[in-house]
Design a protein around this motif. Structure first.
Motif, PDB file in Angstrom:
ATOM      1  N   VAL A  65       1.225  -0.999   0.224  1.00 40.59           N
ATOM      2  CA  VAL A  65       0.530   0.150  -0.401  1.00 40.59           C
ATOM      3  C   VAL A  65       1.039   1.413   0.121  1.00 40.59           C
ATOM      4  O   VAL A  65       0.774   1.834  -0.853  1.00 40.59           O
ATOM      5  N   PHE A  66       2.215   1.439   0.696  1.00 41.72           N
ATOM      6  CA  PHE A  66       2.004   2.791   1.136  1.00 41.72           C
ATOM      7  C   PHE A  66       4.045   2.799  -0.045  1.00 41.72           C
ATOM      8  O   PHE A  66       3.743   3.840  -0.489  1.00 41.72           O
ATOM      9  N   GLY A  67       3.816   0.985  -0.667  1.00 47.79           N
ATOM     10  CA  GLY A  67       4.848   0.971  -2.333  1.00 47.79           C
ATOM     11  C   GLY A  67       3.909   1.460  -2.895  1.00 47.79           C
ATOM     12  O   GLY A  67       4.647   2.838  -3.923  1.00 47.79           O
ATOM     13  N   PHE A  68       2.716   1.950  -3.282  1.00 46.42           N
ATOM     14  CA  PHE A  68       1.711   2.164  -4.055  1.00 46.42           C
ATOM     15  C   PHE A  68       1.699   3.758  -3.978  1.00 46.42           C
ATOM     16  O   PHE A  68       1.582   4.306  -5.220  1.00 46.42           O
ATOM     17  N   LEU A  69       1.612   4.283  -2.894  1.00 45.23           N
ATOM     18  CA  LEU A  69       1.295   6.066  -2.867  1.00 45.23           C
ATOM     19  C   LEU A  69       3.506   6.225  -3.087  1.00 45.23           C
ATOM     20  O   LEU A  69       2.565   7.137  -4.019  1.00 45.23           O
ATOM     21  N   SER A  70       3.834   5.807  -2.872  1.00 46.18           N
ATOM     22  CA  SER A  70       5.436   6.453  -3.154  1.00 46.18           C
ATOM     23  C   SER A  70       5.289   6.008  -5.072  1.00 46.18           C
ATOM     24  O   SER A  70       5.666   6.609  -5.045  1.00 46.18           O
ATOM     25  N   VAL A  71       4.884   4.913  -5.247  1.00 49.53           N
ATOM     26  CA  VAL A  71       4.895   5.057  -6.868  1.00 49.53           C
ATOM     27  C   VAL A  71       4.217   6.397  -7.447  1.00 49.53           C
ATOM     28  O   VAL A  71       4.500   6.524  -8.446  1.00 49.53           O
ATOM     29  N   LEU A  72       2.765   7.136  -6.525  1.00 46.67           N
ATOM     30  CA  LEU A  72       2.806   7.735  -7.452  1.00 46.67           C
ATOM     31  C   LEU A  72       2.623   8.749  -7.293  1.00 46.67           C
ATOM     32  O   LEU A  72       2.797   9.591  -8.090  1.00 46.67           O
ATOM     33  N   HIS A  89       9.140  15.770  -1.602  1.00 43.98           N
ATOM     34  CA  HIS A  89       8.998  15.569   0.015  1.00 43.98           C
ATOM     35  C   HIS A  89       7.717  14.217   0.729  1.00 43.98           C
ATOM     36  O   HIS A  89       8.182  13.231   1.411  1.00 43.98           O
ATOM     37  N   ASN A  90       7.173  13.962  -0.804  1.00 42.06           N
ATOM     38  CA  ASN A  90       5.708  12.880  -0.846  1.00 42.06           C
ATOM     39  C   ASN A  90       6.883  11.763  -0.658  1.00 42.06           C
ATOM     40  O   ASN A  90       6.248  10.766  -0.378  1.00 42.06           O
ATOM     41  N   PHE A  91       7.601  11.404  -2.128  1.00 39.70           N
ATOM     42  CA  PHE A  91       8.215  10.620  -2.256  1.00 39.70           C
ATOM     43  C   PHE A  91       8.733   9.601  -1.214  1.00 39.70           C
ATOM     44  O   PHE A  91       9.634   9.018  -0.693  1.00 39.70           O
ATOM     45  N   LEU A  92       9.796  11.306  -0.825  1.00 40.21           N
ATOM     46  CA  LEU A  92      10.253  10.626   0.482  1.00 40.21           C
ATOM     47  C   LEU A  92       9.853   9.838   1.852  1.00 40.21           C
ATOM     48  O   LEU A  92      10.307   8.861   2.159  1.00 40.21           O
ATOM     49  N   LEU A  93       8.927  10.445   2.271  1.00 41.09           N
ATOM     50  CA  LEU A  93       8.086  10.452   3.042  1.00 41.09           C
ATOM     51  C   LEU A  93       7.899   8.878   2.919  1.00 41.09           C
ATOM     52  O   LEU A  93       7.920   8.296   3.637  1.00 41.09           O
ATOM     53  N   PHE A  94       6.929   8.877   1.574  1.00 37.13           N
ATOM     54  CA  PHE A  94       6.366   7.090   1.224  1.00 37.13           C
ATOM     55  C   PHE A  94       6.818   5.594   1.223  1.00 37.13           C
ATOM     56  O   PHE A  94       6.910   5.289   1.509  1.00 37.13           O
ATOM     57  N   ILE A  97       8.794   5.124   4.498  1.00 39.13           N
ATOM     58  CA  ILE A  97       7.890   4.029   5.380  1.00 39.13           C
ATOM     59  C   ILE A  97       7.384   2.356   4.855  1.00 39.13           C
ATOM     60  O   ILE A  97       7.411   1.875   5.188  1.00 39.13           O
ATOM     61  N   THR A  98       7.584   2.445   3.038  1.00 41.25           N
ATOM     62  CA  THR A  98       7.828   1.466   2.965  1.00 41.25           C
ATOM     63  C   THR A  98       8.750   0.736   2.775  1.00 41.25           C
ATOM     64  O   THR A  98       8.730  -0.495   3.405  1.00 41.25           O
ATOM     65  N   VAL A  99       9.749   1.309   3.241  1.00 44.07           N
ATOM     66  CA  VAL A  99      10.789   0.957   3.463  1.00 44.07           C
ATOM     67  C   VAL A  99      11.416  -0.025   4.943  1.00 44.07           C
ATOM     68  O   VAL A  99      11.192  -1.494   5.493  1.00 44.07           O
ATOM     69  N   PHE A 100      10.624   0.240   5.772  1.00 41.94           N
ATOM     70  CA  PHE A 100      10.184   0.183   7.320  1.00 41.94           C
ATOM     71  C   PHE A 100       9.102  -0.866   7.478  1.00 41.94           C
ATOM     72  O   PHE A 100       9.722  -1.713   8.039  1.00 41.94           O
ATOM     73  N   PHE A 101       8.090  -0.729   7.033  1.00 43.05           N
ATOM     74  CA  PHE A 101       7.143  -2.205   6.897  1.00 43.05           C
ATOM     75  C   PHE A 101       8.014  -3.133   6.101  1.00 43.05           C
ATOM     76  O   PHE A 101       8.075  -4.452   5.700  1.00 43.05           O
ATOM     77  N   LEU A 160      14.707  13.209   6.959  1.00 43.93           N
ATOM     78  CA  LEU A 160      14.675  11.894   5.813  1.00 43.93           C
ATOM     79  C   LEU A 160      13.733  12.444   4.839  1.00 43.93           C
ATOM     80  O   LEU A 160      14.056  11.621   4.178  1.00 43.93           O
ATOM     81  N   TRP A 161      12.622  12.969   4.896  1.00 44.62           N
ATOM     82  CA  TRP A 161      11.501  12.986   4.309  1.00 44.62           C
ATOM     83  C   TRP A 161      11.581  15.341   3.944  1.00 44.62           C
ATOM     84  O   TRP A 161      10.484  15.340   3.161  1.00 44.62           O
ATOM     85  N   ASP A 162      12.651  15.299   4.278  1.00 39.15           N
ATOM     86  CA  ASP A 162      12.909  16.876   4.339  1.00 39.15           C
ATOM     87  C   ASP A 162      13.307  17.558   3.279  1.00 39.15           C
ATOM     88  O   ASP A 162      14.705  17.327   3.205  1.00 39.15           O
ATOM     89  N   PRO A 163      13.613  17.650   2.010  1.00 41.00           N
ATOM     90  CA  PRO A 163      14.318  18.039   0.918  1.00 41.00           C
ATOM     91  C   PRO A 163      15.559  19.334   1.073  1.00 41.00           C
ATOM     92  O   PRO A 163      16.587  18.996   0.511  1.00 41.00           O
ATOM     93  N   ALA A 164      14.982  19.831   1.637  1.00 43.48           N
ATOM     94  CA  ALA A 164      15.945  21.177   1.725  1.00 43.48           C
ATOM     95  C   ALA A 164      17.171  20.333   2.956  1.00 43.48           C
ATOM     96  O   ALA A 164      17.967  20.833   2.902  1.00 43.48           O
ATOM     97  N   ARG A 165      16.998  19.453   4.018  1.00 43.48           N
ATOM     98  CA  ARG A 165      17.875  19.075   4.262  1.00 43.48           C
ATOM     99  C   ARG A 165      18.484  17.350   4.034  1.00 43.48           C
ATOM    100  O   ARG A 165      18.603  16.678   4.885  1.00 43.48           O
ATOM    101  N   GLN A 166      18.404  17.089   3.083  1.00 41.99           N
ATOM    102  CA  GLN A 166      19.252  16.073   3.073  1.00 41.99           C
ATOM    103  C   GLN A 166      20.639  15.689   3.386  1.00 41.99           C
ATOM    104  O   GLN A 166      21.161  14.637   3.231  1.00 41.99           O
ATOM    105  N   ALA A 167      20.980  16.531   3.217  1.00 40.28           N
ATOM    106  CA  ALA A 167      22.786  16.798   3.593  1.00 40.28           C
ATOM    107  C   ALA A 167      23.285  16.523   5.095  1.00 40.28           C
ATOM    108  O   ALA A 167      24.099  15.966   5.625  1.00 40.28           O
ATOM    109  N   GLN A 168      22.084  16.484   5.764  1.00 40.21           N
ATOM    110  CA  GLN A 168      21.969  15.751   7.046  1.00 40.21           C
ATOM    111  C   GLN A 168      22.072  14.216   7.386  1.00 40.21           C
ATOM    112  O   GLN A 168      22.057  13.862   8.493  1.00 40.21           O
TER     113      GLN A 168
END
Length: 380
Positions: A65-72, A89-94, A97-101, A160-168
């Motif tokens: 389910v979360f993988g499908f949201l990531s694909v979208l 942002h949405n790509f990173l977040l979902f 979460i997919t990787v976690f499950f 982790l899901w903030d595009p502006a702080r990926q350097a961290q």
């Protein structure tokens, strides 16, 4: 409105990954429903393994389910497209979460397979039992750091899901540890696919049925292959076009998850397919007997020859024609030790070979599979 119009980041490898996941998911879900039906209506065997399998199915479904949201929102598409449409942002977040499950589903599925094989083996082979327990514990223990590393790649966690702080964020530790855990997962899949074949080979059942079941239960090796490929694909997380490369990781990850559930469900649902297999075996045996009669020139409907009584013509009938086929019922249950198996086999050897008999029998447990043996031998 199409998905491409509603979700501008949708595309690339994502749609193909999702379609494959849906197809495998439907097959696995069907098997899980059949397993529940067998447990409730047919026999009481394999309750612990069934509960673990349902838990693995739940984690795998959440991954899907979360993988499908990531694909979208861009999983499987190029990172430049995702950034252009503002979906990073949405790509990173979902995706995370997919990787976690996913990291929950993979070890749970392997533990469920090990639990079923332990129940299937009973006390028959202590070495196999100990090795299966070791496989289950190893997959649980090694995946705990994997779960934690998902959320501690960045400081603070929400980077982790903030595009502006990926350097961290530093994904290298997680990826390197994935190589190690993925290798263990692949080895586990191969071992869990070979063990049931080792259990089936000594059984005195129809050879075609034995090899057919061995092939189906051995399909877990494909899950091991998928584990190897998705472990290799984890390197895409460190690439510049990570979203496109992770599409390969997601594809082989869902193949591994669903195949584990499908292959582990074949033995428990076998009682539902046993009548069809019995009909096939009886039909095949009848055709074999007819071919034998034809080759010897013998026909049961043909009148007797006018040859003299003392004539020993080999054609009507041949002197060493085989006796009728013998059927043997094989029952495999969960509570069995080596002494009971040895005693049962000794009893079967002394019994009348023309009478049906139970080679392995347990008064307190229902069999997970019953199969008819067909022998072709000579008269004693």
């Amino acid at each position: 409105m199409s998905l491409e119009e509603k979700f501008p980041a949708y595309g690339g490898r994502g749609p193909a990954d999702f379609r494959l996941g849906i197809a495998l998911g439907l097959v696995a879900t069907t098997f899980m429903i059949l397993r529940v039906y067998v447990r409730l209506r047919v026999n009481k065997f394999g309750t612990t393994a069934l509960l673990l399998s349902l838990l693995a199915w739940l984690f795998t479904m959440l991954t899907q389910v979360f993988g499908f949201l990531s694909v979208l929102h861009g999983l499987g598409n190029h990172i430049t497209v995702i950034m252009k449409v503002g979906e990073l942002h949405n790509f990173l977040l979902f995706t995370w979460i997919t990787v976690f499950f996913f990291n929950l589903a993979i070890p749970t599925g392997k533990v469920a397979v090990a639990a079923f094989l332990i129940e299937m083996n009973g006390q028959g082979n202590p070495k196999i039992r100990r090795s299966l327990v070791a496989i289950a514990v190893l997959n649980i223990v090694l995946n705990i750091p994997q779960l934690l590393l998902v959320w501690f790649q960045c400081s603070p966690v929400d980077a982790l899901w903030d595009p502006a702080r990926q350097a961290q964020c530093d994904h290298r530790k997680s990826v390197y540890y994935t190589y190690f855990v993925g290798a263990i997962a692949a080895i586990s899949d191969f071992y869990l696919a070979i063990v049931p074949i080792h259990m089936l080979l000594p059984l005195r059942i129809d050879p075609k049925l034995k090899w057919g079941l061995s092939f189906l239960m051995g399909c877990g090796v494909f899950a091991g292959v998928a584990a190897i490929v998705r472990t290799w694909a984890a390197s895409y997380i460190l690439s510049e076009d990570s979203s496109y490369g992770v599409g390969t990781l997601f594809l082989w990850g869902e193949v591994e998850e669903w195949l584990v559930l499908i292959t582990m469900s074949i033995p428990p649902v076998w009682p539902l397919f046993r009548p069809f297999t019995s009909k096939f075996i009886r039909s095949h045996a009848t055709r074999s007997q007819q071919r034998y009669n034809y080759n010897y020139g013998y026909n049961s409907k043909q009148p007797y020859s006018t040859t003299a009584v003392g004539d020993q013509s080999p054609g009507f009938p041949p002197p060493n024609y085989p006796p009728p086929l013998i059927t043997t019922t094989i029952s495999i249950s969960s509570a069995k030790d080596a002494e009971t198996i040895a005693a049962s086999e000794a009893e079967s050897r002394l019994s009348d070979e023309r009478m049906p008999r139970n080679i392995i029998h347990d008064k307190n447990a229902q069999p997970w599979v019953e199969m008819k043996e067909m022998k072709d031998g000579r008269s004693p």
